[in-house]
Design a protein around this motif. Structure first.
Motif, PDB file in Angstrom:
ATOM      1  N   ALA B 351       0.830  -1.206   0.000  1.00 27.29           N
ATOM      2  CA  ALA B 351       0.000   0.000   0.000  1.00 27.29           C
ATOM      3  C   ALA B 351       0.864   1.256   0.000  1.00 27.29           C
ATOM      4  O   ALA B 351       0.666   2.171  -0.809  1.00 27.29           O
ATOM      5  N   MET B 352       1.846   1.297   0.888  1.00 29.20           N
ATOM      6  CA  MET B 352       2.667   2.502   0.995  1.00 29.20           C
ATOM      7  C   MET B 352       3.486   2.716  -0.278  1.00 29.20           C
ATOM      8  O   MET B 352       3.635   3.846  -0.748  1.00 29.20           O
ATOM      9  N   ALA B 353       4.030   1.625  -0.829  1.00 26.07           N
ATOM     10  CA  ALA B 353       4.811   1.767  -2.066  1.00 26.07           C
ATOM     11  C   ALA B 353       3.913   2.254  -3.201  1.00 26.07           C
ATOM     12  O   ALA B 353       4.300   3.116  -4.000  1.00 26.07           O
ATOM     13  N   ALA B 354       2.690   1.721  -3.272  1.00 29.72           N
ATOM     14  CA  ALA B 354       1.765   2.131  -4.334  1.00 29.72           C
ATOM     15  C   ALA B 354       1.427   3.614  -4.221  1.00 29.72           C
ATOM     16  O   ALA B 354       1.353   4.337  -5.217  1.00 29.72           O
ATOM     17  N   ILE B 355       1.267   4.088  -2.986  1.00 27.71           N
ATOM     18  CA  ILE B 355       0.941   5.499  -2.776  1.00 27.71           C
ATOM     19  C   ILE B 355       2.100   6.385  -3.227  1.00 27.71           C
ATOM     20  O   ILE B 355       1.907   7.413  -3.884  1.00 27.71           O
ATOM     21  N   VAL B 356       3.317   5.988  -2.886  1.00 28.27           N
ATOM     22  CA  VAL B 356       4.489   6.777  -3.316  1.00 28.27           C
ATOM     23  C   VAL B 356       4.580   6.816  -4.836  1.00 28.27           C
ATOM     24  O   VAL B 356       4.796   7.877  -5.438  1.00 28.27           O
ATOM     25  N   ILE B 357       4.407   5.672  -5.459  1.00 29.19           N
ATOM     26  CA  ILE B 357       4.557   5.615  -6.919  1.00 29.19           C
ATOM     27  C   ILE B 357       3.465   6.452  -7.585  1.00 29.19           C
ATOM     28  O   ILE B 357       3.738   7.242  -8.504  1.00 29.19           O
ATOM     29  N   LEU B 358       2.239   6.334  -7.126  1.00 32.15           N
ATOM     30  CA  LEU B 358       1.158   7.107  -7.741  1.00 32.15           C
ATOM     31  C   LEU B 358       1.374   8.606  -7.540  1.00 32.15           C
ATOM     32  O   LEU B 358       1.174   9.413  -8.456  1.00 32.15           O
ATOM     33  N   ASP B 359       1.808   8.961  -6.346  1.00 28.36           N
ATOM     34  CA  ASP B 359       2.061  10.377  -6.064  1.00 28.36           C
ATOM     35  C   ASP B 359       3.123  10.925  -7.025  1.00 28.36           C
ATOM     36  O   ASP B 359       2.960  12.013  -7.589  1.00 28.36           O
ATOM     37  N   HIS B 360       4.174  10.179  -7.218  1.00 34.48           N
ATOM     38  CA  HIS B 360       5.224  10.644  -8.134  1.00 34.48           C
ATOM     39  C   HIS B 360       4.774  10.576  -9.587  1.00 34.48           C
ATOM     40  O   HIS B 360       5.212  11.382 -10.410  1.00 34.48           O
ATOM     41  N   PHE B 361       3.932   9.648  -9.888  1.00 34.94           N
ATOM     42  CA  PHE B 361       3.347   9.589 -11.237  1.00 34.94           C
ATOM     43  C   PHE B 361       2.587  10.893 -11.513  1.00 34.94           C
ATOM     44  O   PHE B 361       2.709  11.496 -12.580  1.00 34.94           O
ATOM     45  N   MET B 362       1.808  11.328 -10.534  1.00 33.97           N
ATOM     46  CA  MET B 362       1.035  12.560 -10.693  1.00 33.97           C
ATOM     47  C   MET B 362       1.945  13.782 -10.743  1.00 33.97           C
ATOM     48  O   MET B 362       1.696  14.729 -11.493  1.00 33.97           O
ATOM     49  N   ARG B 363       2.989  13.763  -9.940  1.00 36.19           N
ATOM     50  CA  ARG B 363       3.949  14.867 -10.014  1.00 36.19           C
ATOM     51  C   ARG B 363       4.571  14.953 -11.402  1.00 36.19           C
ATOM     52  O   ARG B 363       4.775  16.042 -11.928  1.00 36.19           O
ATOM     53  N   ARG B 364       4.912  13.816 -11.943  1.00 34.99           N
ATOM     54  CA  ARG B 364       5.521  13.841 -13.271  1.00 34.99           C
ATOM     55  C   ARG B 364       4.564  14.435 -14.284  1.00 34.99           C
ATOM     56  O   ARG B 364       4.974  15.174 -15.176  1.00 34.99           O
ATOM     57  N   LYS B 365       3.288  14.116 -14.142  1.00 34.04           N
ATOM     58  CA  LYS B 365       2.307  14.717 -15.049  1.00 34.04           C
ATOM     59  C   LYS B 365       2.331  16.247 -14.921  1.00 34.04           C
ATOM     60  O   LYS B 365       2.284  16.974 -15.910  1.00 34.04           O
ATOM     61  N   ALA B 366       2.396  16.718 -13.682  1.00 33.09           N
ATOM     62  CA  ALA B 366       2.358  18.166 -13.453  1.00 33.09           C
ATOM     63  C   ALA B 366       3.590  18.855 -14.027  1.00 33.09           C
ATOM     64  O   ALA B 366       3.508  19.964 -14.552  1.00 33.09           O
TER      65      ALA B 366
END
Lengths: 373, 373, 373, 373
Positions: B351-366
């Motif tokens: 769960a925690m790893a998935a949250i980090v990856i998704l958060d950075h995925f969204m940052r990359r989009k931004a």
């Protein structure tokens, strides 16, 4: 969000590339009225700078810090402190052959994928030179912490296959360790091990290779109650701070990975009331937890360890890709490179740990249940 | 700042104590239009819950999740998602004898120092029950990541002195590992090792003791370019996320602590152009770096490891202090406790790893350089 | 980042839609040891809830708060406080005709553009119902501030073209104003004006129309030194907090827009030493600045004003678009709607102002130059 | 937290005091590959700098910007951009008499209460000179926004009692207004009003006084969907940004305070499908809302207004306190001071608005529901 800031209440923002005009840091959240001089910061930068010994690169940079703001008549004003260090000895020509061939073990390819460019002149932001700003900011944090009786000391406990002897280290107090690591270029307080480490480094260098190491950090004088459950645990924030240093590949608190093979009856630190004549206080005979339980400092010494990879820039031929021609190539990296990173990372680890501790110290002040009621 | 939130763009805030009315999480930053049902979340909670096997505590809780907001007609709306799980099987009376005697290895004393109180009914926020919120939020993150072709799998590779055999593990694909760890209570894909691990756990339990372990995390399908230099490196954020889980004492990326004894020529991952028929792409034959260089994903599989300490609650008599009487005491902790934490932490790490990856995925989009120009 | 949280050290996250199961808030950063009961929160929610008078909508909701976490044996523990209020009287069928025709003056179209959906059942997150969470969290903030001697009072000073008489208001102390606004449904302390305001509201309602208003906020007992230059000025943060309330279209501190036509010699507040028998203190005879200079509280009373637009839901036919057919349409909005928003916003403004003040109070504790040296 | 940073994804940190060595800003979150030169930034700084006309102070500073990092070979790299401007014409001796007598209308006393010091040499951080960093960062934001077709234009609509005629202003397009305000020192596009404004300013100056004003901001080309409910509403963030500029005492979006006396039937902007030949789009005939509904941009022009107080530094004798002697004193402020602030604030308002818009533009990219599924 773009990653160049660290800390919440004591917040640093570093800027500058290895081969640009300058590097620097802006520190926000420095309380007013603290005595602060160039010398306070310069002394930490001098510990960081290269060219100091046979085991580090001969790049000579005076690395003179300039305080651009936030200090008036020798004292901090509460305004942000802007610190700048000019880049003076950057031979970027040495790197020109690397414009299209990312270096193995470096961030070149990852930066290229992310930004559409990479700074072939020594790595730009991914260079160890970025740590100038960290160390400068850490010097301010250490000064404030020292006034509160808190000290952070890092030292090298392993290089390659050579370990410091923990029985030897246990003979020395933290101030003694701080002194002793100034006596040798590998920053190891066990002099016999230090001597063997130096040999290991030289052998790697002669072999056109490099070698990894392990740095231990110890923090004493820390009050109980630092760290915020559940995500901003003190050890979680230390882990992020230390892992954010380039070349660090692992982090442990207390017994760390040994905990994975331990039993609860061995690992739990039992508590007892003791009396040193000034009153009964709670203490623990063992410190398997590393001074942190549930993410909160217990008041005991904090101990952590960081695994540092070998310098990726080695003189040996290495296989890589040419991004233009899409051919495979063999590159040889010239220029001046430390054959080992661990000793140079010592002041950087101290800086990052000091920033985390000070930040949590300030958080505790804000959230302390004993006031504002 | 008080530590109960994690993530920047995909941001979770957990709340609730082990023996309060309920636990839950609010997730902010879920994009709209994603299909999401109770079942998506329940299936991850079911993996987390206790009482599932001989190696975990018999506490029986249905742990039924309720979606209170953010989903309308089966789809996310872009509004914050509030998830709640009632606490139904909490025998707090079992803990009453612990009101004044903090448990060794637990956060009791640290909380008392910080807050002037501690939740003697099973630890309150420091209890593993807090991870219900993490796992529920992680289920949402995993669902979004899956749609982008990214998968996070964690599994146990060591318990006590028993290691999984890496040659055995290397035979299996990530989906196969994911399947296989459902076959045994220790969540180890090497069945021979799993069998030995179970024996180790039972021996510890019979001996009124507990045992530690090591969890490995692997993330595949991840694009290059995630992670923000210099402080929000992807591995630094993973380290913080994983270390923020109670009981985790160490974090490694790639070769981790082995890097400390390695040479550069061994450690650097060399690059080459390869062609699988669909075009030339850059790949690395080795993965010492763990899929991250300079804090940025390279596109290869990410590998990390977490050291998990033995369960601090053991049935043996232990020495502690009485906060009222200021006497030393011997306590025996009754109640139901897992003799090993590592297998139960597997879904939490995911769960925690998935949250980090998704958060950075969204940052990359931004921050992506390919748009907004 | 997705906008559902507010505050740094005292941080609230609201969740829930107007016609979902429930609405709520999680508060992080509540110091431990504060007495807190359901009643403390309920009393503020009761001030917020509709159906209380002839000038507000007859929607009847008990709006009973449940404390789900963070309070144990009547005192805050330092853990996040989760508060929930069930939605019980939501007739969503009244809105079904609005599924494809966004309401003028509402957020419907903007949400549709942003999320690809909008909650036609009363606006979802954009509904005034979201403020339940704000008011509940504000009740906690107000309780903590009261213990520090700080009080926030808001009241209505204008509805439509009817203004309260400032000469009348100046006769009353802040506690008296707080009392007096409970005496009439428009929450105006000038009873003659209040009576005229009521007539204005009723006239608008009979006319199938609605009317705007202006709310004034006053904060007394505030210490000097709150507010962080240069971006987190106290008035800038108050402006954001108040402007984040739906329907607020303008914010002023002190003389506000009058400052635009003033001269410096009129506007500057001159200082003088005065002595009330307990020692010489600095005071200002005038308060054009509104108690804040350079973004920092001066210790004097803080005064701000918020412009509140007329209720957008009116019974008259209005022109809008059909998102499906791409035709223009005439809609008539049925359902129950307040003909004026300003009086109902009073407790919401108080809540938001209290949260800003407490947050900066905590920041000052963290950054205070008088400790940690 | 200490207030010297602004923005989430496009984040600026300003540093430097009015009479220190330099002022500057670090910008984090600039996407890579944008062409950026000194000239791009210099042109905005030239609009900000003093000494340009009869209505502003004769302080002459070249204010030459230096790009210290983040740009390589004329393009942004994705690394933080550090910008510095040396302070060259700061006669701090003019201020020495003010060491113990805080100036009315200035932040001196508030800083003293907060920090235990204040920068008597012209206000330090509270000086308008701090806005150099804002304008420099805003130049970068404006360049990126321009590439996305978004333009921010601010202009003066009132000085003292003189208002620009809205019928005159309505004749001009936004680009025309942008041009016209370069033609007079008060930056007003209504030339008749501008002439009267100049007279008002000169009269105030001759009278040893100063005068306030109102600045209007207009943003065109903005897409629908910017702004995050519920706290980070686009207008709430604009309010904070504009109110964070020293001397701004009020903020309005759309009709602003007029909304307080309006009726719903007047205020609601009705929608209709229109067809300009390229397809049916939704438009509104009126713009009472100012282009934002529910905190989210609707796609129409955004309009806001800022109330600017009169310059606090006036040559008349004023009453203040002596912090040392605890006596009341009369001070006369010498030195060079603008008799009006509003025109000089125009580029600062543009900078801050541009930063808010770009930041929300990037957030929308991160959270956009149309990708990552």
């Amino acid at each position: 969000m773009a990653g160049n800031s660290f800390g919440e209440l004591f917040r640093i923002t570093t800027w500058g590339e290895s081969h640009g005009d300058a590097v620097g840091v802006v520190i926000d959240g420095v309380i007013s009225g603290i005595s602060l001089s160039d010398a306070d910061i310069q002394k930490e930068l001098d510990r960081r700078k290269p060219g100091q010994s046979t085991v580090s690169s001969p790049r000579k940079e005076p690395d003179t810090v300039v305080i651009l703001s936030g200090v008036f008549e020798g004292k901090t004003t509460g305004a942000p402190i802007s610190l700048m260090v000019k880049n003076s000895d950057a031979h970027s020509s040495a790197y020109e052959s690397l414009q299209k061939t990312p270096r193995p073990g470096h961030a070149d390819l990852a930066y290229f994928e992310k930004y559409g460019n990479y700074d072939y002149r020594g790595g730009g932001r991914s260079s160890g030179r970025e740590t100038v700003g960290r160390v400068a900011a850490g010097a301010v944090a250490k000064k404030i912490l020292a006034a509160a009786g808190i000290e952070v000391v890092c030292h090298v406990v392993q290089i390659g296959m050579v370990h410091a002897d923990s029985c030897v280290l246990d003979k020395f107090s933290l101030p003694e360790i701080k002194e002793r690591i100034q006596e040798n270029p590998v920053r190891c307080a066990d002099f016999a091990a230090a001597s063997a480490m130096e040999k290991t480094v030289k052998a790697a260098q002669e072999n056109k290779d490099s070698v990894g190491g392990i740095v231990e950090g110890r923090i004493c004088g820390i009050p109980a109650g630092l760290g915020e459950p559940v995500f901003d645990k003190l050890d979680a924030d230390l882990a992020k701070a230390i892992m954010s240093i380039g070349a660090v590949k692992g982090f442990e608190i207390g017994d760390g990975f040994l905990a994975g093979s331990a039993q609860g009856s061995q690992f739990n630190d039992e508590m007892e009331w003791t009396d040193d004549g000034t009153g009964r206080t709670i203490s623990m005979k063992t410190n398997h937890s590393g001074g942190i339980l549930g993410g909160i400092s217990t008041g005991g010494e904090i101990r952590f360890r960081a695994a540092v990879k070998p310098t990726p820039s080695i003189a040996r031929p290495q296989r890589t890709v040419n991004l233009d021609t899409k051919d495979n190539e063999i590159i040889e990296i010239s220029g001046r490179h430390d054959p080992v990173i661990a000793p140079r990372i010592v002041p950087v680890c101290e800086a990052m740990a000091a920033i985390v501790i000070l930040d949590h110290f300030m958080r505790r002040k804000a959230l302390d249940h004993k006031t504002l009621r």
